[in-house]
Design a protein around this motif. Structure first.
Motif, mmCIF file in Angstrom:
data_model
loop_
_atom_site.group_PDB
_atom_site.id
_atom_site.type_symbol
_atom_site.label_atom_id
_atom_site.label_comp_id
_atom_site.label_asym_id
_atom_site.label_seq_id
_atom_site.Cartn_x
_atom_site.Cartn_y
_atom_site.Cartn_z
ATOM 1 N N LEU A 87 -17.674 -30.328 19.256
ATOM 2 C CA LEU A 87 -17.045 -32.009 18.709
ATOM 3 C C LEU A 87 -16.096 -32.509 18.174
ATOM 4 C CD1 LEU A 87 -21.342 -32.861 19.046
ATOM 5 C CD2 LEU A 87 -18.769 -33.117 20.793
ATOM 6 N N GLY A 88 -15.194 -31.978 17.379
ATOM 7 C CA GLY A 88 -14.559 -31.958 16.549
ATOM 8 C C GLY A 88 -15.095 -32.180 14.983
ATOM 9 N N LEU A 89 -16.170 -32.466 14.442
ATOM 10 C CA LEU A 89 -16.342 -32.740 13.721
ATOM 11 C C LEU A 89 -16.274 -31.458 12.796
ATOM 12 C CD1 LEU A 89 -19.787 -34.030 14.942
ATOM 13 C CD2 LEU A 89 -18.319 -35.014 14.467
ATOM 14 N N GLN B 188 -13.204 -22.336 8.683
ATOM 15 C CA GLN B 188 -11.758 -22.151 7.834
ATOM 16 C C GLN B 188 -11.032 -21.912 9.218
ATOM 17 O OE1 GLN B 188 -12.331 -23.143 4.396
ATOM 18 N NE2 GLN B 188 -14.129 -22.701 3.867
ATOM 19 N N HIS B 189 -10.708 -21.624 9.381
ATOM 20 C CA HIS B 189 -9.506 -21.581 9.889
ATOM 21 C C HIS B 189 -9.251 -22.463 11.511
ATOM 22 C CE1 HIS B 189 -7.010 -19.225 13.928
ATOM 23 N NE2 HIS B 189 -6.337 -19.910 13.547
ATOM 24 N N GLN B 190 -9.461 -22.965 11.837
ATOM 25 C CA GLN B 190 -9.652 -24.538 12.003
ATOM 26 C C GLN B 190 -9.252 -25.588 11.706
ATOM 27 O OE1 GLN B 190 -9.423 -24.044 15.709
ATOM 28 N NE2 GLN B 190 -10.146 -22.046 15.550
ATOM 29 N N SER B 191 -10.084 -25.216 10.548
ATOM 30 C CA SER B 191 -9.602 -26.890 9.946
ATOM 31 C C SER B 191 -8.667 -26.687 8.771
ATOM 32 C CB SER B 191 -10.418 -26.768 8.554
ATOM 33 O OG SER B 191 -10.251 -25.807 7.378
ATOM 34 N N MET C 2 -15.417 -32.389 24.082
ATOM 35 C CA MET C 2 -15.352 -31.004 23.319
ATOM 36 C C MET C 2 -13.399 -31.331 22.363
ATOM 37 S SD MET C 2 -16.058 -28.811 26.313
ATOM 38 C CE MET C 2 -15.141 -27.009 25.392
ATOM 39 N N ARG C 3 -13.104 -32.411 21.795
ATOM 40 C CA ARG C 3 -12.331 -32.834 20.633
ATOM 41 C C ARG C 3 -11.037 -32.230 20.370
ATOM 42 N NH1 ARG C 3 -13.859 -37.199 16.968
ATOM 43 N NH2 ARG C 3 -12.501 -38.472 17.709
ATOM 44 N N LEU C 4 -11.370 -31.194 20.441
ATOM 45 C CA LEU C 4 -10.132 -29.605 19.736
ATOM 46 C C LEU C 4 -10.162 -29.388 20.368
ATOM 47 C CD1 LEU C 4 -11.975 -27.783 16.652
ATOM 48 C CD2 LEU C 4 -11.138 -30.120 16.920
ATOM 49 N N ASP C 5 -10.510 -29.188 21.922
ATOM 50 C CA ASP C 5 -9.476 -28.383 23.152
ATOM 51 C C ASP C 5 -9.197 -29.664 23.419
ATOM 52 O OD1 ASP C 5 -11.043 -26.412 23.117
ATOM 53 O OD2 ASP C 5 -12.543 -26.935 23.776
ATOM 54 N N MET C 6 -9.884 -31.051 24.121
ATOM 55 C CA MET C 6 -9.333 -31.808 24.697
ATOM 56 C C MET C 6 -7.531 -32.754 23.734
ATOM 57 S SD MET C 6 -12.165 -35.048 24.749
ATOM 58 C CE MET C 6 -11.068 -36.127 25.335
ATOM 59 N N ALA C 7 -7.593 -32.030 22.179
ATOM 60 C CA ALA C 7 -6.071 -32.215 21.446
ATOM 61 C C ALA C 7 -5.195 -31.214 21.580
ATOM 62 C CB ALA C 7 -6.450 -31.980 19.310
ATOM 63 N N ASP C 8 -5.819 -29.815 22.128
ATOM 64 C CA ASP C 8 -4.922 -28.828 22.685
ATOM 65 C C ASP C 8 -4.317 -29.672 23.656
ATOM 66 O OD1 ASP C 8 -5.211 -27.430 20.287
ATOM 67 O OD2 ASP C 8 -6.770 -26.048 21.476
ATOM 68 N N ILE C 9 -5.158 -29.654 24.539
ATOM 69 C CA ILE C 9 -4.663 -29.762 25.703
ATOM 70 C C ILE C 9 -3.674 -31.010 26.019
ATOM 71 C CG2 ILE C 9 -4.962 -31.352 28.392
ATOM 72 C CD1 ILE C 9 -8.139 -30.097 28.064
ATOM 73 N N HIS C 10 -3.520 -32.050 25.134
ATOM 74 C CA HIS C 10 -2.260 -32.499 24.945
ATOM 75 C C HIS C 10 -1.245 -32.277 24.805
ATOM 76 C CE1 HIS C 10 -4.315 -36.250 25.744
ATOM 77 N NE2 HIS C 10 -5.684 -36.947 25.203
ATOM 78 N N LEU C 11 -1.506 -31.237 23.347
ATOM 79 C CA LEU C 11 -0.410 -30.855 23.249
ATOM 80 C C LEU C 11 0.001 -29.876 24.193
ATOM 81 C CD1 LEU C 11 -1.223 -29.063 19.536
ATOM 82 C CD2 LEU C 11 0.878 -30.320 20.652
ATOM 83 N N HIS C 12 -0.492 -29.332 24.877
ATOM 84 C CA HIS C 12 0.100 -28.557 25.966
ATOM 85 C C HIS C 12 0.846 -28.850 27.004
ATOM 86 C CE1 HIS C 12 -2.039 -25.092 24.542
ATOM 87 N NE2 HIS C 12 -1.998 -23.918 25.185
ATOM 88 N N ARG C 13 0.337 -29.994 27.579
ATOM 89 C CA ARG C 13 0.671 -30.965 28.574
ATOM 90 C C ARG C 13 2.135 -31.660 28.339
ATOM 91 N NH1 ARG C 13 -3.582 -36.098 29.231
ATOM 92 N NH2 ARG C 13 -4.746 -34.934 31.137
ATOM 93 N N CYS D 242 -10.164 -35.694 13.396
ATOM 94 C CA CYS D 242 -10.728 -33.979 13.692
ATOM 95 C C CYS D 242 -11.052 -33.219 11.870
ATOM 96 C CB CYS D 242 -11.086 -33.697 14.788
ATOM 97 S SG CYS D 242 -11.470 -34.595 16.303
ATOM 98 N N GLY D 243 -9.158 -33.398 11.594
ATOM 99 C CA GLY D 243 -9.521 -32.411 10.426
ATOM 100 C C GLY D 243 -9.204 -31.607 11.227
ATOM 101 N N TYR D 244 -8.474 -31.584 11.952
ATOM 102 C CA TYR D 244 -7.843 -30.453 12.959
ATOM 103 C C TYR D 244 -6.150 -29.615 12.353
ATOM 104 C CZ TYR D 244 -7.172 -27.229 17.178
ATOM 105 O OH TYR D 244 -7.281 -26.659 18.492
ATOM 106 N N HIS D 245 -6.352 -28.745 11.003
ATOM 107 C CA HIS D 245 -4.717 -29.189 10.262
ATOM 108 C C HIS D 245 -4.863 -27.836 10.978
ATOM 109 C CE1 HIS D 245 -5.612 -32.370 8.886
ATOM 110 N NE2 HIS D 245 -6.932 -32.195 7.615
ATOM 111 N N ARG D 246 -5.524 -26.720 11.610
ATOM 112 C CA ARG D 246 -4.512 -25.406 12.195
ATOM 113 C C ARG D 246 -3.628 -26.518 13.415
ATOM 114 N NH1 ARG D 246 -6.941 -20.942 17.114
ATOM 115 N NH2 ARG D 246 -5.117 -20.394 17.286
ATOM 116 N N ARG D 247 -3.648 -27.221 13.843
ATOM 117 C CA ARG D 247 -2.630 -27.196 14.155
ATOM 118 C C ARG D 247 -1.200 -28.469 13.869
ATOM 119 N NH1 ARG D 247 -2.961 -23.906 18.065
ATOM 120 N NH2 ARG D 247 -5.041 -23.477 19.365
#
Length: 1020
Positions: free
Chosen positions: A739-741, A776-779, A962-973, A1002-1007
């Motif tokens: 959920l991106g939390l 930890q990895h995703q953060s 699924m907000r991390l996946d949504m971020a990845d999809i935007h990036l891939h596009r 989300c704090g998805y700093h892996r990306r």
């Protein structure tokens, strides 16, 4: 034709001759064919030896077809060839022999005549013709149909061809295609399949006041018949309960049936009112999807319907098979599968299966789907202006309401002398306005005044309409029912019998079947409920049913022999009598439900491998048992041992019935999924929260799963059950991550490790370290993640030295971390921005990871315990490693073929495996990796292109969300398509901005670094 016997040797040979001629015609009509004209059975001088002559840019070609059930003699063949050569002028001649030759014919020519020999295989020839019909449909822009349908069309074309050949016409290419298309369009399809039994009983003899809506439905179906492209694929009728939605579509469907279903290949209707609607959280599409796939599909579809595949995949498949022909699908009463207007997502579909079905049909369909619901369907918002029209069914007009009342024999003055706002109205008009033109209320008023007061409209004052709650669904109808109740009580035994029947139906959220009615009518009577019905003869019961049927309060359905099948009433009336019985006669309410529970438990024999249909009585038994206050008994004696099959989790794992499972679990809660029944002991509370969260998560309802999962975590912690507390904390961390939390996922992931260490259980200590490591990895904390993964693998190696590597989901997550640097550098190469890493170590890393995945696959082969998901994840790892290797090799060495071929093979296996495993939370990552690969191979669009994968991933991720996946999809596009002239979405800049927003929120700093690289390449 010139000769249809003799040399053609009998009826079978004649048919083979004609079918072969049809195959030839369909061949020359194919795209790319250069023929300009064709003549069948020409009779001009010198041409009587030919069956058809056709011309193309290379010249003129003449063909004579001979067929026989016996054998051709070589001398006979030579004679025919000689006659053809003698008759020819400029033509290139072919003698086509359908049958067997007795002896040998030297070579493939006799003189200047070419020979072509085929077996007399009518079925094989028909299959060839069917394939040609399919190609013709595409060429002519006709709806595609299954091969079986094209075969039926080919049979019809054979008859058309026999008649047409008599005319000896010459046709150019356009005329031939037009003629064949005309024959195909009017060709009968397979036997028409119709099942509208679930709604037809609701069709009124006369439908008053819905002329406009009926015309709208007729127009929509007329456009289907005419193959119009600009038309609705999905037509949604929205109105409050009791406005007449079901009556409208039932009457319309009945009228189509009376016309023998013009232009329709198949018609199927489903009522969600009739499958159980009491608790919205419990409604499910499981049974509908199985029944509809079985109805519309072939044997493979039927097998898929019974498989554990998820509702989303079943909905997608159903959309494909329904949409590929002129089907009529009616979905009545969809609101149990929608969120209520009071929640933050009002009206949205919470059922993945129906959502996939409706979106699929809106995108592509040759038929029509009609939906009725109380709530708008925002899921189809993107199609509202094109293929998914939504129409609000308005109240009955004043004139229609007056007509309806008069049709029941209501009598009153038509003199307009009653003030109403700024005008004068008559008694009828005032009554219609007082109930706001509500169709059900007017029907009830009409029959009430007719039956109780000889139609005197002045008696309307006995119905306290002014007390109706304006905010209550069916408020006016409820006031009429109160008046009806008073009238029934005054009628003595006759009225009390009728009232008892209506109250019995309040026990159910679906039609009352005869097998459930019997136990309720057995002695001893249920005090306060069934006394008036005990010891009645069948004739007396039927009189009570007839009394209610005449009043339009009851629908009585009987089988072909006249035996009672079901009793039903409008959902609003069921709701009214359920409330009355539950609040005013609670003891009778519980006693009746107990009797139904005991009857269903005893009479159900589900067997060792039950189907979903076999389990339906047990699901109903659970619901009745819980309403009887017997939650513990229903859980321990029915749900756990007979539905779940102890720890086997049968209904979910074997049947994929997550929706049905959620419905059963909801019965054990006092309030939907928030407070388990107080009669259950605390350990059961934790388990129920956990199962509810699991089912919600499997259904893609991630946000809703959060609270029961937190409650399960808290409950196990309070109990000091550290093993289950670790499991719940780990599950919660994974869900929060989806959920991106991310910050919450880190906290709960660390808790899962703490609780696991308290247990001393090695498997828990290993597994939950990987959960925390993944968070930890995703953060963006790679070093901390790596340390945790190493700790976990050390535990694995110590406990299982024969399989020392992390495997399954844990191993996949570790490989994801190990591939982090190759992935980032491969993106830099794709974006053509400077690469900061040395390539050789990255290629070595890809090889090492591939070796790990290959080795863990071997673990699975040694035992029989691995799941579909285990295999799919390892193939995904192999596909990713090969993809990154192919990109990096090209930039470093200019070679990539072998790695790319491996990537294609592995990723296709991975995505298919993830689908079969019904792993909704993993499918997007597989699709994203394959989209990157497809883009690099030049497959940008189409059903097997990068865009299709990205769009499917978005549809899955957005539902969660699924907000991390949504971020990845935007990036891939943005990264894949920013150089394309036609960008498929809003813009690369908009996708980058959306990705950045999600990453930061989300704090998805892996990306973070990947985002920076993308901005350098894309933004000016």
């Amino acid at each position: 034709m010139s000769t249809l016997s003799g040399s053609r040797g009998g009826a079978i040979a004649i048919r083979g001759f004609v079918v072969q001629t049809l195959v030839a015609l369909l061949d020359v009509a194919k795209p790319g064919s250069t023929f300009t004209e064709i003549t069948l059975e020409p009779l001009e001088a010198g041409n009587d030896k030919f069956d058809y002559i056709w011309k193309d840019r290379d010249g003129t070609h003449a063909v004579q077809v001979k067929s026989t059930e016996g054998t051709f003699m070589p001398a006979q063949v030579k004679e025919w060839a000689a006659e053809m050569e003698k008759a020819r002028t400029e033509e290139d001649c072919t003698l086509l022999l359908i049958g067997c030759v007795n002896g040998k014919i030297p070579g493939d020519r006799i003189g200047k005549v070419a020979l072509n020999l085929k077996n007399l295989d009518t079925n094989g020839l028909l299959n060839e013709a069917a394939h040609g019909v399919g190609t013709l449909r595409e060429t002519a822009g006709l709806p595609p149909l299954p091969a079986s349908e094209n075969r039926e069309a080919a049979k019809a074309l054979v008859l058309e061809l026999e008649l047409f050949s008599i005319e000896q016409r010459t046709l150019d290419r356009a005329d031939l295609i037009a003629l064949l298309s005309q024959w195909v369009s009017k060709a009968p399809t397979q036997e028409l399949k119709v099942d509208i039994s679930r709604i037809i009983k609701c069709a009124p003899a006369d439908l008053i006041g819905r002329e406009t809506e009926t015309a709208l439905l007729n127009d929509a179906w007329g456009k289907v018949q005419a193959h119009e492209t600009k038309r609705p694929h999905v037509l949604t009728l929205v109105a409050l309960g009791g406005e007449g939605k079901t009556s409208l579509i039932a009457k319309w469907a009945a009228d189509l049936a009376a016309q023998d279903w013009p232009g329709c290949d198949a018609a199927f209707a489903w009522s969600f009112y009739s499958q159980g609607t009491r608790e919205q959280v419990a409604a499910s599409s499981d049974l509908f999807l199985k029944e509809a796939l079985t109805f519309f599909g072939d044997d493979a579809d039927k097998a898929f319907a019974a498989s554990p595949a998820g509702a989303f995949e079943k909905g997608q498949r159903l959309a494909r098979i329904v949409g590929q022909r002129r089907s009529l699908l009616i979905l009545d009463g969809l609101e149990p599968l929608q969120y209520a207007p009071t929640v933050p997502t009002p009206g949205e579909l919470k059922d993945q299966g129906v959502g996939a079905l409706l979106k699929g049909l809106a995108a592509a369909s040759y038929g029509l789907c009609v939906v009725t619901t109380r709530y708008s369907l925002p899921d189809l918002r993107a199609f509202w202006q094109t293929t998914a029209s939504e129409v609000k069914l308005l109240r009955l007009s004043r004139a229609a309401g007056v007509h309806l009342l008069q049709s029941f024999g209501v009598k009153g003055s038509l003199f307009r002398n009653i003030p109403f706002h700024r005008e004068q109205v008559n008694e009828f008009e005032k009554l219609v306005e007082d109930v706001q033109g509500h169709a059900l209320t007017l029907n009830l008023l009409g029959t009430y005044l007719r039956d109780a007061h000889a139609g005197d409209i002045r008696k309307r004052d006995l119905v306290k309409l002014e007390e109706a709650d304006a905010e209550e669904q069916g408020g006016h109808a409820f006031r009429v029912m109160e008046a009806y109740e008073r009238e029934f009580e005054r009628e003595g035994d006759k009225g009390r019998r009728a009232l008892a029947v209506l109250r019995l139906l309040g026990l159910f959220d679906r039609p009352l079947t005869s097998d459930c009615l019997g136990p309720l009518l057995q002695a001893p009577a249920i005090a306060g409920l069934t006394e008036p019905l005990i010891n009645l003869t069948e004739a007396q019961r039927n009189m009570a049913f007839k009394r209610l049927e005449d009043a339009r309060l009851l629908t009585v359905n009987r089988d072909a022999s006249g035996a009672l099948d079901t009793l039903d009433e409008h959902p609003l009336l069921r709701e009214y009598f359920a409330r009355q019985l539950r609040e005013q006669q609670p003891d009778a309410w519980r006693a009746a439900h107990r009797r139904l529970y005991e009857h269903l438990c005893a009479s159900t024999h589900e067997g060792d491998q039950p189907t979903l249909e076999d389990l339906q009585p047990l699901y109903q038994a659970v619901a009745h048992g819980c309403q009887a206050g017997m939650q513990r008994q229903a859980l321990e004696r029915v749900y756990f041992p007979r539905i779940r099959r102890q720890s086997e989790d049968y209904a979910s794992r074997k049947l994929g019935a997550f929706g049905s499972e959620l419905g059963a679990v909801a019965c054990f809660f006092e309030h939907p999924l928030s407070q388990p029944a107080i009669s259950l002991p605390p350990p059961y509370h934790a388990w129920l929260y956990s199962v509810a969260a699991f089912d919600l998560r499997a259904l893609g309802r991630l946000t809703e799963a959060l609270e029961p999962m937190r409650a399960a975590n808290q409950a196990t912690t309070r109990l000091g059950d550290w093993k289950n507390a670790a499991i719940e904390a780990s599950n919660l961390s994974e869900l929060e991550l989806s959920l991106g939390l991310v910050s919450r996922a880190l906290i709960d992931g660390e808790e899962s490790v703490t609780y696991a260490d308290r247990t001393g259980d090695a498997f828990s200590r290993m597994g939950f370290r990987t959960t925390h490591a993944n968070a930890q990895h995703q953060s963006g904390r790679r070093a901390e993640a790596d340390a945790l993964f190493r700790e976990a693998e050390d535990i694995q190696a110590e406990e299982h030295p024969d399989s020392p590597l992390l495997y399954s989901l844990q191993g996949h997550r570790y490989c994801d971390l190990l591939l982090r640097a190759p992935e980032q550098t491969a993106w830099q190469a794709t974006l053509k921005v400077p690469m900061r890493a040395v390539i050789a170590p990255l290629l070595e890393c890809c090889g090492t990871v591939s070796q790990r995945a290959t080795q863990t696959l071997q673990y699975y082969e040694r035992g029989n315990w691995a799941s579909l998901l285990d295999y799919a994840l390892d193939h995904l790892t192999l596909g990713r490693a090969a993809l990154y290797e192919s990109v990096l090799e090209k930039s470093e060495r200019g070679t990539q073929k072998a790695a790319r071929e491996r990537a294609i093979a592995e990723l296709n296996v991975a995505v298919n495996g993830l689908r079969h495993a019904n792993s909704q939370d993993q499918i997007p990552s597989g699709l994203l990796t394959r989209a990157w690969l497809r883009f690099l191979t030049g497959a940008l669009s189409g059903p097997e292109g990068a865009q299709a994968d990205l769009d499917e991933a978005w549809e899955i991720a957005e539902r969660g969300p699924m907000r991390l996946d949504m971020a990845d999809i935007h990036l891939h596009r943005a990264r894949l398509f920013f150089r394309e002239t036609q960008y498929p979405w809003e813009s690369p800049q908009a996708d980058l901005a959306a990705a950045e927003k999600l990453i930061n929120e989300c704090g998805y700093h892996r990306r973070d670094e990947e985002l920076a690289d993308a901005k350098k390449a894309i933004l000016p």
